[in-house]
Enzyme design. Sequence first.
Site, mmCIF file in Angstrom:
data_model
loop_
_atom_site.group_PDB
_atom_site.id
_atom_site.type_symbol
_atom_site.label_atom_id
_atom_site.label_comp_id
_atom_site.label_asym_id
_atom_site.label_seq_id
_atom_site.Cartn_x
_atom_site.Cartn_y
_atom_site.Cartn_z
ATOM 1 N N ARG A 161 -5.072 4.748 52.055
ATOM 2 C CA ARG A 161 -4.799 3.859 50.922
ATOM 3 C C ARG A 161 -5.657 4.118 49.685
ATOM 4 O O ARG A 161 -5.570 3.429 48.705
ATOM 5 C CB ARG A 161 -4.908 2.401 51.362
ATOM 6 C CG ARG A 161 -3.930 1.527 50.637
ATOM 7 C CD ARG A 161 -3.677 0.203 51.282
ATOM 8 N NE ARG A 161 -2.904 -0.615 50.365
ATOM 9 C CZ ARG A 161 -3.423 -1.514 49.537
ATOM 10 N NH1 ARG A 161 -4.713 -1.746 49.537
ATOM 11 N NH2 ARG A 161 -2.665 -2.200 48.724
ATOM 12 N N CYS A 204 3.302 -4.565 58.565
ATOM 13 C CA CYS A 204 2.997 -5.648 59.498
ATOM 14 C C CYS A 204 1.697 -6.355 59.119
ATOM 15 O O CYS A 204 0.981 -5.949 58.200
ATOM 16 C CB CYS A 204 2.880 -5.095 60.906
ATOM 17 S SG CYS A 204 1.513 -3.939 61.094
ATOM 18 N N ALA A 213 -1.380 -4.245 59.042
ATOM 19 C CA ALA A 213 -1.466 -3.482 57.794
ATOM 20 C C ALA A 213 -2.025 -4.348 56.674
ATOM 21 O O ALA A 213 -2.800 -3.881 55.837
ATOM 22 C CB ALA A 213 -0.096 -2.927 57.402
ATOM 23 N N HIS A 246 -2.545 -10.695 55.270
ATOM 24 C CA HIS A 246 -3.472 -11.028 54.173
ATOM 25 C C HIS A 246 -4.033 -12.424 54.398
ATOM 26 O O HIS A 246 -5.233 -12.655 54.278
ATOM 27 C CB HIS A 246 -2.759 -11.027 52.821
ATOM 28 C CG HIS A 246 -2.023 -9.764 52.499
ATOM 29 N ND1 HIS A 246 -0.787 -9.759 51.889
ATOM 30 C CD2 HIS A 246 -2.334 -8.462 52.721
ATOM 31 C CE1 HIS A 246 -0.391 -8.505 51.732
ATOM 32 N NE2 HIS A 246 -1.303 -7.711 52.225
#
Lengths: 519, 500
Positions: B101, B67, B70, B201
């Site tokens: 991550r 999503c 994220a 992003h």
Amino acid sequence: MPQSAEHVLDHFDLFRGPEYQQMLANKKKMFENPRDPAEVERVREWAKTPEYREKNFAREALTVNPAKACQPLGAVFAAVGFEQTIPFVHGSQGCVAYYRSHLSRHFKEPSSCVSSSMTEDAAVFGGLNNMIDGLANTYNMYKPKMIAVSTTCMAEVIGDDLNAFIKTSKEKGSVPAEYDVPFAHTPAFVGSHVTGYDNALKGIIEHFWDGKAGTTAKLERKPNDKINFIGGFDGYTVGNMREVKRIFGLMGIDYTILADNSEVFDTPTDGEFRMYDGGTTLEEAADAINAKATISMQEYCTEKTLPLIAAHGQEVAAFNHPIGVSATDKFLMTLSRITGKPIPEELARERGRLVDAVADSSAHIHGKKFAIYGDPDLCLGLAGFLLELGAEPTHVLATNGGKAWAAKVQALFDSSPFGQNCHVYAGKDLWHMRSLLFTEPVDFLIGNTYGKYLERDTGTPLIRIGFPIFDRHHHHRYPVWGYQGGLNVLVWVLDRIFESIDATTNVPAKSDYSFDIIR
Amino acid sequence: MSVSPTLSVAEIKDRNKALIEEVLKVYPEKTAKRRAKHLNVHQEGKPDCGVKSNIKSIPGVMTIRGCAYAGSKGVVWGPIKDMIHISHGPVGCGQYSWAARRNYYIGTTGIDTFVTMQFTSDFQEKDIVFGGDKKLAKIMDEIQELFPLNNGITVQSECPIGLIGDDIEAVSKAKSKEYDGKTIVPVRCEGFRGVSQSLGHHIANDAIRDWVFDKIAPDAAPRFEPTPYDVAIIGDYNIGGDAWSSRILLEEMGLRVIAQWSGDGSLAELEATPKAKLNVLHCYRSMNYISRHMEEKYGIPWCEYNFFGPSKIAESLRKIASYFDDKIKEGAEQVIAKYQPLMDAVIAKYRPRLEGKTVMLFVGGLRPRHVIGAYEDLGMEVVGTGYEFGHNDDYQRTAQHYVKDGTLIYDDVTGYEFEKFVEKIQPDLVGSGIKEKYVFQKMGVPFRQMHSWDYSGPYHGYDGFAIFARDMDMAINSPVWKMTKAPWKTEELPLLQAAE
């Protein structure tokens, strides 16, 4: 150039070389606008003080490093415990990616789950169409026997009505009218993953027992001699369920495990991917209404489920993740009382072996102080075991523990002379624990993988027991329940104690006199 | 195990087309029609891969996507190490993405660095009902008190924030003022926005533009003396140390890296980036937005590069050098020459063990195309690839520079499709994520996680390529894959079997 084809250096060696160390030092100095090292050191020391602890415990709004997850994770965990069942989470899709990753990282297994992939338009108009399409797609692609629906916070905030949506989806032909689609509202802003487990399991049981959302007649209970067993949200489900089944077998008890996910989280590598494996059959789930009693191994995972079951006329009994001798005694004696089956000699022998092991080793544990954090039931189980080993569970913390839980832990402390200086912390997080470990140090810490940051910062050796465990492999395949499970926990604790002694007595001509070959 | 090398390109194309037809049969008609647009066989010479992308995932099909949260917290903002990133909303999002991550960094965690911590507002029902702004303000006060060396705060919105009408911008502004202009960045990355990580992003990039760049005083004195060789690494998250094994090469060729975006990055580096002479962009997908912005606003050119495998690294070093003078161009040649013996040794060791092996990929960001060259350096062939959240410009780059004729392309692949494709094509290796890893390993297929480098890495740069080659060999040639069948079970079974 440190890298070589002959001896390929991984990240842990590669970056320690002078080339990289110099580069990183330059980066920091030139471009990071770093804080004055003295100031960093001052704050680092200050964060260890009672003064900092006081401010830390005065927090009212901020949570730092909590030891809990959100409801739908527990719902997914419960749903895959049923035969050929796909968990279907209604809401944003990113959540499902997170649950699947989280479970896969712990169990090192696939984790299958679908989402209704709601986006902005669904936020405005509701997610009905996502439900209609989603159920049809899941049903056609994966041929599940059941689709168990839960929700993310998005669907809860906009107020989607699962019951109505599923009914409409069936009318639109997404799945056959008689197809099993139990559901549970699992808002992430209420409770934690253990609440979600409870809600999902209750939803499934209610579905089968109480007329499948008004589509069939409610089942009428015809009591039999079977026992229902509920494990709760449990990182050791694989090992624990198998151990419990073995115990039931030894006692000759006819049982139904409700939400048995021990197979689906432990499938073989033999060339076939089993999206489904094992699990409670739907027939068993329905027939479970007739059982004589239901036993929950985790009270706080079944706070709503057990009353529902009790309301159908069964006896219910709840434990708190029983670990060790007396907790297992109580579990077995309850089983024996309810079923009328005697505890077989074989289990008495196993008990004797665990007591034997405790007698052999307790000198190394006696009087040691432990901090424990984890889910409420696991904390109780571990604290109880430590007390019977003569250890002190000095700090017991559950981010998802409430007042009733805290009272129960306090009662446990009060029941033992070793609990007199112990304290319980409900609703606190691992940043609180950090202050506790600095201001009231203990010998060992028991917790999940995230405890490694506490171990690093405070130097308290970590014994990894809990969920999730990401950085050690395969411990979930071992039971912690039953006398056999108690033995496993004892060994894990002892191993860490011995490693710790060896690691602090190994400097030649300085601290080598305690580096004993026999312990 | 691989079947494709024995087939001609025409046969591979026919097989792949038939395979697409076959998997589509499982869907209801409407879904089949929608999914058909995301699956294709690449035709050489075409400008893109012939698939639709960056559109909504279909409900109920087990998409691999995440999503917007994220994309923002997990990818772009999370690695900025000296800022505190509040996962604003219920506890789960921050919990599942906590330190998952592998964005490596150096710093005193909890004191002046905060990457591997989980700061959350842990929303309760009352916060949903009455709004969370007051709580957010209080959280910022508590952060200031308990973490005084933080250099800034971001608010990473989870789904409820945008639904309940909270004004996180107002809270951020007020608190920034209260704390002497402290950088406080509200990010509207609620998980329901957009169709994948990708919008996250973009939103995160825009937040840097609006709340970091636009707040820099134009007359502020530079923290360092600029040089003609200042570059910023954009779109490298330092997974397993990737940005470090990239940075070292840029510095060795004579450039000065003034910022890392965002792996091991700091607020000061973000703020310094408008001073760069060139932005070098690795993950185009997640950070092209800010690169374009800096080009428009500050006139900084940007240059995509690829640091996977020696062929692409050399190509990239020369491309980056082309923006500079002869000193840098010579520097690039020296770097390439310096590492040539290492690359020769790595390839001599591993290529014979990997030659002709086939790979299927399904990853996010840049990797569905960027790693292809590294596999080819080892004599391996990528026979299928797809993007989790790519856009058409990703597929254009893939078609024009990377994939071979006949490659199977699958956008936003569903779990079902991916399993069936692998079952039928039987590659020697699958490279994808944690959710896919165990599925394929159960099937007996060697697998590497290509998001986290399967807890290895770095894979970028020359140092990283040695690790990459070692890891691919370790996966494919592990003795375990010879043991998946019990010796007493003699009946013929398909080599790989997906779930029915």
